[in-house]
Motif scaffolding. Sequence first.
Motif, PDB file in Angstrom:
ATOM      1  N   TYR A 111      36.188  66.027 -82.337  1.00  0.00           N
ATOM      2  CA  TYR A 111      35.214  66.089 -81.252  1.00  0.00           C
ATOM      3  C   TYR A 111      35.159  64.801 -80.425  1.00  0.00           C
ATOM      4  CZ  TYR A 111      33.627  70.604 -82.849  1.00  0.00           C
ATOM      5  OH  TYR A 111      33.571  71.936 -83.178  1.00  0.00           O
ATOM      6  N   ILE A 112      35.997  63.843 -80.768  1.00  0.00           N
ATOM      7  CA  ILE A 112      36.162  62.673 -79.886  1.00  0.00           C
ATOM      8  C   ILE A 112      36.643  63.151 -78.521  1.00  0.00           C
ATOM      9  CG2 ILE A 112      37.543  60.589 -79.473  1.00  0.00           C
ATOM     10  CD1 ILE A 112      37.548  60.145 -82.518  1.00  0.00           C
ATOM     11  N   ILE A 113      37.503  64.179 -78.531  1.00  0.00           N
ATOM     12  CA  ILE A 113      38.026  64.725 -77.276  1.00  0.00           C
ATOM     13  C   ILE A 113      36.894  65.336 -76.453  1.00  0.00           C
ATOM     14  CG2 ILE A 113      38.590  67.158 -77.802  1.00  0.00           C
ATOM     15  CD1 ILE A 113      41.222  64.822 -76.460  1.00  0.00           C
ATOM     16  N   THR A 114      35.867  65.847 -77.120  1.00  0.00           N
ATOM     17  CA  THR A 114      34.701  66.411 -76.421  1.00  0.00           C
ATOM     18  C   THR A 114      33.906  65.311 -75.728  1.00  0.00           C
ATOM     19  OG1 THR A 114      34.554  68.215 -78.028  1.00  0.00           O
ATOM     20  CG2 THR A 114      32.589  67.747 -76.722  1.00  0.00           C
ATOM     21  N   VAL A 115      33.744  64.197 -76.430  1.00  0.00           N
ATOM     22  CA  VAL A 115      33.017  63.060 -75.860  1.00  0.00           C
ATOM     23  C   VAL A 115      33.726  62.539 -74.612  1.00  0.00           C
ATOM     24  CG1 VAL A 115      32.241  60.694 -76.263  1.00  0.00           C
ATOM     25  CG2 VAL A 115      32.027  62.398 -78.082  1.00  0.00           C
ATOM     26  N   PHE A 116      35.041  62.389 -74.689  1.00  0.00           N
ATOM     27  CA  PHE A 116      35.795  61.879 -73.545  1.00  0.00           C
ATOM     28  C   PHE A 116      35.883  62.913 -72.424  1.00  0.00           C
ATOM     29  CE2 PHE A 116      36.868  58.521 -76.399  1.00  0.00           C
ATOM     30  CZ  PHE A 116      37.138  57.425 -75.580  1.00  0.00           C
ATOM     31  N   SER A 117      35.806  64.183 -72.767  1.00  0.00           N
ATOM     32  CA  SER A 117      35.738  65.220 -71.734  1.00  0.00           C
ATOM     33  C   SER A 117      34.444  65.076 -70.944  1.00  0.00           C
ATOM     34  CB  SER A 117      35.812  66.612 -72.372  1.00  0.00           C
ATOM     35  OG  SER A 117      37.067  66.830 -72.975  1.00  0.00           O
ATOM     36  N   ALA A 118      33.354  64.781 -71.648  1.00  0.00           N
ATOM     37  CA  ALA A 118      32.063  64.565 -70.974  1.00  0.00           C
ATOM     38  C   ALA A 118      32.131  63.355 -70.046  1.00  0.00           C
ATOM     39  CB  ALA A 118      30.957  64.372 -72.015  1.00  0.00           C
ATOM     40  N   LEU A 119      32.764  62.282 -70.524  1.00  0.00           N
ATOM     41  CA  LEU A 119      32.925  61.086 -69.691  1.00  0.00           C
ATOM     42  C   LEU A 119      33.763  61.395 -68.460  1.00  0.00           C
ATOM     43  CD1 LEU A 119      33.586  58.401 -72.458  1.00  0.00           C
ATOM     44  CD2 LEU A 119      31.576  58.546 -70.977  1.00  0.00           C
ATOM     45  N   ARG A 120      34.837  62.187 -68.660  1.00  0.00           N
ATOM     46  CA  ARG A 120      35.705  62.542 -67.554  1.00  0.00           C
ATOM     47  C   ARG A 120      34.960  63.368 -66.497  1.00  0.00           C
ATOM     48  NH1 ARG A 120      38.185  63.348 -63.873  1.00  0.00           N
ATOM     49  NH2 ARG A 120      40.023  64.515 -63.294  1.00  0.00           N
ATOM     50  N   LEU A 121      34.162  64.342 -66.954  1.00  0.00           N
ATOM     51  CA  LEU A 121      33.419  65.191 -66.016  1.00  0.00           C
ATOM     52  C   LEU A 121      32.327  64.400 -65.291  1.00  0.00           C
ATOM     53  CD1 LEU A 121      33.185  68.353 -68.291  1.00  0.00           C
ATOM     54  CD2 LEU A 121      34.386  68.211 -66.096  1.00  0.00           C
ATOM     55  N   ALA A 122      31.681  63.487 -66.000  1.00  0.00           N
ATOM     56  CA  ALA A 122      30.651  62.651 -65.374  1.00  0.00           C
ATOM     57  C   ALA A 122      31.276  61.741 -64.315  1.00  0.00           C
ATOM     58  CB  ALA A 122      29.937  61.822 -66.440  1.00  0.00           C
ATOM     59  N   LYS A 123      32.436  61.155 -64.636  1.00  0.00           N
ATOM     60  CA  LYS A 123      33.133  60.308 -63.668  1.00  0.00           C
ATOM     61  C   LYS A 123      33.539  61.099 -62.434  1.00  0.00           C
ATOM     62  CE  LYS A 123      36.262  57.368 -64.709  1.00  0.00           C
ATOM     63  NZ  LYS A 123      37.519  56.783 -65.239  1.00  0.00           N
ATOM     64  N   PHE A 124      33.992  62.326 -62.658  1.00  0.00           N
ATOM     65  CA  PHE A 124      34.441  63.170 -61.550  1.00  0.00           C
ATOM     66  C   PHE A 124      33.303  63.426 -60.564  1.00  0.00           C
ATOM     67  CE2 PHE A 124      35.018  67.357 -59.608  1.00  0.00           C
ATOM     68  CZ  PHE A 124      36.269  67.197 -59.017  1.00  0.00           C
ATOM     69  N   ASN A 125      32.105  63.641 -61.090  1.00  0.00           N
ATOM     70  CA  ASN A 125      30.964  63.977 -60.235  1.00  0.00           C
ATOM     71  C   ASN A 125      30.520  62.839 -59.332  1.00  0.00           C
ATOM     72  OD1 ASN A 125      30.829  66.578 -61.099  1.00  0.00           O
ATOM     73  ND2 ASN A 125      29.027  66.317 -62.394  1.00  0.00           N
ATOM     74  N   ILE A 126      30.815  61.607 -59.720  1.00  0.00           N
ATOM     75  CA  ILE A 126      30.359  60.469 -58.915  1.00  0.00           C
ATOM     76  C   ILE A 126      31.510  59.726 -58.250  1.00  0.00           C
ATOM     77  CG2 ILE A 126      28.298  60.141 -60.338  1.00  0.00           C
ATOM     78  CD1 ILE A 126      29.729  57.811 -61.717  1.00  0.00           C
ATOM     79  N   ASP A 127      32.739  60.200 -58.450  1.00  0.00           N
ATOM     80  CA  ASP A 127      33.920  59.525 -57.911  1.00  0.00           C
ATOM     81  C   ASP A 127      34.350  60.205 -56.616  1.00  0.00           C
ATOM     82  OD1 ASP A 127      36.301  58.235 -57.396  1.00  0.00           O
ATOM     83  OD2 ASP A 127      36.988  58.282 -59.475  1.00  0.00           O
ATOM     84  N   THR A 128      34.119  59.550 -55.489  1.00  0.00           N
ATOM     85  CA  THR A 128      34.456  60.134 -54.188  1.00  0.00           C
ATOM     86  C   THR A 128      35.955  60.197 -53.944  1.00  0.00           C
ATOM     87  OG1 THR A 128      34.242  57.940 -53.158  1.00  0.00           O
ATOM     88  CG2 THR A 128      32.287  59.363 -53.157  1.00  0.00           C
ATOM     89  N   ARG A 129      36.744  59.526 -54.780  1.00  0.00           N
ATOM     90  CA  ARG A 129      38.204  59.562 -54.614  1.00  0.00           C
ATOM     91  C   ARG A 129      38.796  60.895 -55.052  1.00  0.00           C
ATOM     92  NH1 ARG A 129      40.068  54.916 -58.427  1.00  0.00           N
ATOM     93  NH2 ARG A 129      38.507  56.015 -59.703  1.00  0.00           N
TER      94      ARG A 129
END
Length: 243
Positions: A111-129
Amino acid sequence: MENLKSIIPNSLTSLNLACGCIATLSMLNHHYLLAIVLIFAATIADFLDGFVARLLKVQSDLGKELDSLADMVSFGVVPGTILYVALSKALGIESFDEILKTQNYLPFSGYIITVFSALRLAKFNIDTRQSTSFIGLPTPANTLFFITIPLIWLFGKDNETANDLITSLPVLIGLTIVFSYLLVAEIPLIALKFKTWVFKENVAKYVLILGSIISISILGYLAIPVILILYILVSIIENIKKV
């Protein structure tokens, strides 16, 4: 009328979420074929919701947030669950109760992959690039890679090499670490979102789709890791061309 139109993409996003929930339960109860079908259904729904929203011109903040929440389940919890089951199998553990009894908590590391998936999705939402491309591996691509594991359980019983790989603790832990990094890495990757179907404007995407079809026709389900590598390579070449 616009509110009515928004029901269509939001319904597709909700379908993605529902498929992810049931896929998780299916994986935990060893109904691997059902889980695989549901994950593919979630992936298709995830692709279509954004496409339909753009087509109908009903993109909204609500739709964006709902999409992230759905993806967190279908492409965050699901791959973590696949790794949890794979690690349990590799250790010969047959139930959650056995994990608690033996105090061997290594399967939870999936479930480490789940934690990093959450980080990835959160970054995506605030990353205008990331409006037209991705920075880091998209969660659906990550999940499709790990689908290879239950596919081998179902259809690759005679493939000794594949079975050795997915029952190897170092390999499973290594994949968890590598793909957790790829999810949040500053690596530009193309997005399979078509604003137009014009070939000249989507050469890299069409090359990826064609390469994927060829790989699947030759390797079958084992083409999935190959397709992911092709995806990364095509993205790197596309970014070099833009420099």
